[in-house]
Write a protein that holds these residues in place. Structure first.
Motif, mmCIF file in Angstrom:
data_model
loop_
_atom_site.group_PDB
_atom_site.id
_atom_site.type_symbol
_atom_site.label_atom_id
_atom_site.label_comp_id
_atom_site.label_asym_id
_atom_site.label_seq_id
_atom_site.Cartn_x
_atom_site.Cartn_y
_atom_site.Cartn_z
ATOM 1 N N ASP A 133 43.737 31.713 41.136
ATOM 2 C CA ASP A 133 44.210 33.026 41.770
ATOM 3 C C ASP A 133 45.562 33.642 41.467
ATOM 4 N N ALA A 134 45.381 34.280 40.103
ATOM 5 C CA ALA A 134 46.799 35.103 39.212
ATOM 6 C C ALA A 134 46.888 35.405 40.477
ATOM 7 N N ASP A 135 48.770 35.863 40.052
ATOM 8 C CA ASP A 135 50.048 36.568 40.160
ATOM 9 C C ASP A 135 50.728 37.063 39.200
ATOM 10 N N PHE A 136 50.172 37.464 38.154
ATOM 11 C CA PHE A 136 50.306 38.152 37.325
ATOM 12 C C PHE A 136 49.185 37.935 36.388
ATOM 13 N N ILE A 137 48.978 39.342 35.812
ATOM 14 C CA ILE A 137 47.443 39.261 34.992
ATOM 15 C C ILE A 137 48.175 40.702 34.050
ATOM 16 N N MET A 138 48.115 40.037 32.480
ATOM 17 C CA MET A 138 48.082 40.946 31.432
ATOM 18 C C MET A 138 46.863 41.480 30.555
ATOM 19 N N ALA A 139 46.693 42.390 29.690
ATOM 20 C CA ALA A 139 44.787 42.385 29.054
ATOM 21 C C ALA A 139 45.458 43.944 28.103
ATOM 22 N N ILE A 140 44.964 43.368 27.242
ATOM 23 C CA ILE A 140 45.427 43.669 25.358
ATOM 24 C C ILE A 140 44.300 43.847 24.652
ATOM 25 N N GLY A 141 43.969 44.980 24.123
ATOM 26 C CA GLY A 141 43.181 45.429 23.735
ATOM 27 C C GLY A 141 43.651 46.264 22.644
ATOM 28 N N ASP A 142 42.590 46.553 21.122
ATOM 29 C CA ASP A 142 42.524 48.144 20.587
ATOM 30 C C ASP A 142 40.252 48.530 20.630
ATOM 31 N N ASP A 143 39.806 48.373 20.900
ATOM 32 C CA ASP A 143 38.847 49.291 20.687
ATOM 33 C C ASP A 143 38.107 49.371 21.596
ATOM 34 N N HIS A 144 37.031 49.493 21.565
ATOM 35 C CA HIS A 144 36.276 50.293 23.199
ATOM 36 C C HIS A 144 35.591 49.110 23.551
ATOM 37 N N THR A 145 34.956 47.368 23.083
ATOM 38 C CA THR A 145 34.820 47.048 23.866
ATOM 39 C C THR A 145 35.721 46.428 24.558
ATOM 40 N N ASP A 146 37.206 47.073 24.149
ATOM 41 C CA ASP A 146 38.067 46.058 25.292
ATOM 42 C C ASP A 146 38.344 46.408 26.532
ATOM 43 N N GLU A 147 37.467 47.613 26.495
ATOM 44 C CA GLU A 147 37.662 48.887 27.657
ATOM 45 C C GLU A 147 36.956 48.196 29.038
ATOM 46 N N ASP A 148 36.334 47.340 28.314
ATOM 47 C CA ASP A 148 35.235 46.871 29.591
ATOM 48 C C ASP A 148 36.167 45.344 30.670
ATOM 49 N N THR A 149 36.919 45.137 29.080
ATOM 50 C CA THR A 149 37.660 44.331 29.967
ATOM 51 C C THR A 149 38.795 45.122 30.246
ATOM 52 N N PHE A 150 39.451 46.078 30.572
ATOM 53 C CA PHE A 150 40.736 46.885 31.558
ATOM 54 C C PHE A 150 39.834 47.565 32.587
ATOM 55 N N LYS A 151 38.951 47.996 32.907
ATOM 56 C CA LYS A 151 38.163 47.725 33.727
ATOM 57 C C LYS A 151 37.406 47.389 34.507
ATOM 58 N N ALA A 152 37.655 46.032 34.368
ATOM 59 C CA ALA A 152 37.608 44.389 35.222
ATOM 60 C C ALA A 152 38.783 44.141 35.805
ATOM 61 N N MET A 153 39.939 44.655 35.335
ATOM 62 C CA MET A 153 41.205 44.113 35.614
ATOM 63 C C MET A 153 41.884 44.722 37.433
ATOM 64 N N PRO A 154 41.817 44.075 38.393
ATOM 65 C CA PRO A 154 42.324 44.285 39.254
ATOM 66 C C PRO A 154 43.348 45.523 39.081
ATOM 67 N N ALA A 155 44.490 46.037 40.183
ATOM 68 C CA ALA A 155 44.711 47.652 39.865
ATOM 69 C C ALA A 155 46.344 46.842 40.033
ATOM 70 N N ASP A 156 46.445 45.632 39.941
ATOM 71 C CA ASP A 156 47.847 45.527 39.728
ATOM 72 C C ASP A 156 48.258 44.833 38.727
ATOM 73 N N ALA A 157 46.839 44.715 37.456
ATOM 74 C CA ALA A 157 47.094 44.419 36.703
ATOM 75 C C ALA A 157 47.972 44.880 34.985
ATOM 76 N N ILE A 158 48.240 44.958 34.535
ATOM 77 C CA ILE A 158 48.869 45.412 33.453
ATOM 78 C C ILE A 158 47.867 45.330 32.024
ATOM 79 N N THR A 159 47.293 46.644 32.156
ATOM 80 C CA THR A 159 46.576 46.662 30.761
ATOM 81 C C THR A 159 47.480 47.423 29.524
ATOM 82 N N ILE A 160 47.347 47.048 28.581
ATOM 83 C CA ILE A 160 47.430 47.815 27.216
ATOM 84 C C ILE A 160 46.757 47.921 26.508
#
Ligand code: GDG
Length: 737
Positions: A665-692
């Protein structure tokens, strides 16, 4: 906007201590006229002659009224930079005459100095908000010289001559410097798609940078290489041809040439123009078709140029000999097969010539575009006349209704002239009308608009990107929400995100700095760190298993919590592997340097060590080859960085990440990635997550960082923040608000 070219659109003529200025009638000057004359804009370049120191100030003032900014060249610069390196090294090489190229390091030094001189002057005027449009092969180092000092400025470069194939370009001792120079621009324009292809192939092989389609990314800057075929002011040539003056001159010309069928050719004296081939083809025509003798006249116009240079002197001698040979052999008392002129004519005389000519021979051995062909088309107000055009001229890509020749095939060439002279009027009109439609639509103004449009697109893209870059204020806000988080979840991709891309797959082992960073972040009890990777779990276990981090391996086929065992998804099967493997093996045996990596639920075909270009060609073949088989087996074929990976369609980093999102039950979420396989991670994140996203490609992520070095810097800050004291964060919060 600042326009930069070696020559200004005026030429200074100094006589008896007085300076007069002769404006250029060239297409470029007309096309860019509306731009540089606008308030605030400038055209920067050499005024075309040596100017004494005492006169410089006056010249500057005179030209300033027309928004022109002169750069004064010294005698040595004119000799070594312009006549030397530009015209005796680059010109022949780029026109596929490598044996004519002179390689002289001293001249290259002066070329560099002269480019620097332009750069220094430009930097006195330019700001980061400006757009700078640089023209041609004399200024190839300039984009990078300006970029170094003004990183944010928008720069366009247009090459007016062909860009040769890599095999020719690679001969140049200074190939790397010149390419690096060009890549300082944001948009690099060429006349044809072939030039674009050659340029991209040279950059990928010589600078080792790759891109997708016609885009390159260098130092996180997107660069576009594209074809912008230059053209003429169509209306101007049409109106000129319709004028009474031209009509009168046309009549006179026809009378003077005895109402013979007229063939014209208009060229600057240059070996690239195919002058000798043309004369030989014409000679063959007269030999094969005696009935034409006395009935046709070739009006042969050659504009003097560079005739002190040995190669040009030799060409002139050969040309003169051949003309005299043909005239000597075939002339009668009342007829001469070639009317030769070695001088230039006024534009209204040219217009009359275009209009009167039944056939125009525009047959260079190599030409960037060639505007004479387009001017001839625009001048044919009755649509009668035939254009014989070399397939080696850039113009041949647009004027496909011309009679196309390979100028070296003089036998076919002679027949094409014959065909042109005998073409039915209906066919002449049909072809000419089609070409006129093309040239009138794609005129010089269209060319300018297209190029500037592309520059503006890039500028907007850069501005959009800069708002996504993690600057100081975004960084502070992130630090604050991190600080107030008590159940933090961090998804960190491995290759390309925390380590650089390596030639050997296993060279990407974590170094001490990275291990310490990960240790520091993961030792905070409020943090759950999840390493997300496509790598096999054995490798990840041996590299990172000792750290208190959770790991997602093979894109989610395997996973573990730091204190638990490795698990794999039960719903997956690997029964498809032999079928796919046998296909991949065929490609491996055909492609030296490639190899297959087998993971539990996927197969990866790596080509990072194969010959440049061959690997990506094979990757496309594999993708096409496996298209149906993969779909039937429920698999996905992914193109990655120098790898093609085949895996179960349901396995991806996003699905895997959801497991953590659900249980924490996270209250701070961050996801960092560089290639298109990381796009799946970004898409799965809730709206308030920090995606980089690491790198500037299009992404679902909100922010971006330039490289793994910036990621490590951010992780370092996070790690320090974990140990920072309360007061400092209160201060930060206040400042951010
Ligand atoms: C570079 C590239 C590319 C010729 N004789 C006379 C005269 N001309 C005019 C023609 C035409 C121009 O010169 C020559 O056209 P090019 O296309 O060859 O242009 P360049 O600037 O020499 O060459 C070339 C071009 O740049 C544009 O990007 O097409 O491939 O080499 O406009 O009409 N003009 C007058 N009297 C002459 O005797 N007034």
């Amino acid at each position: 906007m600042l326009i930069v070219s070696n020559r200004l659109p005026v030429k200074i003529i100094q006589k008896d201590g007085l300076s007069t200025y002769q404006p250029s009638e060239g297409g470029l000057a007309t096309g860019l006229g509306s731009i540089y004359k606008e308030e605030g804009n400038l055209w920067i370049g050499w005024p075309g002659a040596l100017v004494a120191d005492k006169d410089k100030e006056k010249v500057i003032q005179d030209l300033d009224n027309d928004n022109l900014y002169p750069i004064f060249l010294t005698e040595k610069e004119i000799l070594d930079y312009y006549e030397g390196f530009s015209n005796e090294t680059l010109w022949p090489l780029f026109h596929y005459f490598p044996t004519y190229s002179i390689y002289n390091p001293e001249q290259f030094e002066v070329y560099k100095q002269a480019n620097q001189k332009f750069a220094d002057e430009i930097l006195k005027i330019a700001t980061e908000d400006d757009v700078i449009w640089i023209h041609d092969y004399q200024q190839m180092l300039l984009p990078e010289m300006i970029r170094r000092k003004l990183p944010g400025v928008t720069i366009g470069f247009f090459l007016h001559i062909p860009f040769p194939s890599y095999e020719v370009f690679r001969m140049l001792p200074w190939r790397k410097e010149l390419l690096t120079g060009l890549t300082g621009a944001d948009v690099i324009g060429f006349h044809t798609y072939d030039d674009v292809r050659h340029f991209l192939s040279a950059t990928s092989r010589i600078l080792n940078v790759n891109g997708t389609a016609n885009e390159l990314v260098i130092d996180d800057r997107k660069i576009v290489a594209d074809a912008f075929p230059i053209s003429i002011d169509y209306k101007k040539y049409k109106q000129l041809a319709e004028s009474t003056e031209t009509k009168r001159n046309e009549r006179k010309l026809k009378e003077l040439t005895g109402h013979n069928r007229l063939i014209i050719s208009i060229d600057r004296l240059d070996y690239s123009k195919g002058i000798l081939h043309r004369l030989q083809a014409y000679k063959l025509l007269l030999e094969r078709h005696p009935e034409l003798r006395g009935k046709v006249t070739l009006v042969h116009l050659v504009v003097p140029s560079r005739d002190k240079v040995t190669k040009y002197k030799e060409l002139k001698e050969e040309m003169d000999m051949l003309i005299s040979d043909i005239n000597g052999q075939y002339s009668s008392f009342s007829w001469q097969p070639i009317q030769h002129f070695y001088r230039s004519f006024r534009i209204d005389i040219l217009s009359a010539l275009y209009k009167a000519a039944d056939v125009a021979l525009v047959t260079p051995l190599r030409d960037g575009m060639n505007l004479v062909s387009k001017e001839y088309v625009a001048s044919k107000t009755d649509q009668r006349g035939v254009l014989v055009l070399s397939e080696m001229a850039g113009a041949s890509r647009e004027l496909s209704e011309a009679l196309m020749v390979n100028p070296s095939d003089i036998w076919d060439y002679a027949e094409k002239i014959y065909q042109a002279l005998n073409m039915p009027v209906e066919e002449q009109k049909r072809r000419m009308t089609a070409m006129q439609q093309t040239v009138s639509k794609f005129d010089i103004f269209n060319w300018v608009n297209n190029f500037i449009g592309r520059l503006e697109e890039i500028k907007a893209w850069q501005q959009e990107l800069s708002t996504r870059n993690i600057n100081e204020s975004i960084r502070q806000k992130m630090a604050i929400s991190y600080h107030y988080g008590s159940r933090r979840l961090l998804f960190l991709d491995y290759d390309g995100t925390m380590v650089s891309f390596k030639k050997q797959v296993n060279e990407a082992k974590p170094d001490d700095e990275l291990l310490k960073l990960l240790e520091c972040i993961s030792s905070d009890p409020h943090n759950t760190v999840v390493i997300t990777s496509g790598r096999d779990y054995h490798t990840l276990e041996s590299w990172l298993g000792h750290l208190p981090v959770d790991i997602i391996a093979e894109h989610g086929a395997w996973y573990k919590e730091y204190d638990g065992p490795w698990r794999h998804r039960r719903d997956l099967n690997a029964g498809w592997k032999p079928d796919i493997r046998s296909v991949l093996e065929v490609y491996t045996s055909r492609t030296p340097g490639s190899f297959i990596e087998e993971k539990s639920y996927s197969l990866a075909w790596h080509y990072r060590k194969t010959e440049s270009g061959l690997g990506s060609l094979r990757a496309q073949e594999i993708t096409a080859d496996l298209k149906y088989l993969a779909a039937d087996l429920g698999l996905q074929v992914l193109q990655g960085d120098k790898v093609v990976e085949v895996k179960n369609i349901s396995v991806n980093k996003g699905t895997a990440a959801k497991r953590w999102l659900e249980k924490t039950d996270a209250d701070f979420i961050m996801a960092i990635g560089d290639d298109h396989t990381d796009e799946d991670t970004f898409k799965a994140m809730p709206a308030d997550a920090i995606t980089i996203k690491v790198g500037s490609n299009v992404s679902e992520a909100t922010y971006y960082l330039r490289s793994y070095i910036e990621v490590r810097a951010l992780l370092r800050e996070i790690c320090t923040a974990s140990t920072d004291d309360e007061d400092e964060h209160e201060a930060l919060l206040e400042e951010a608000n």
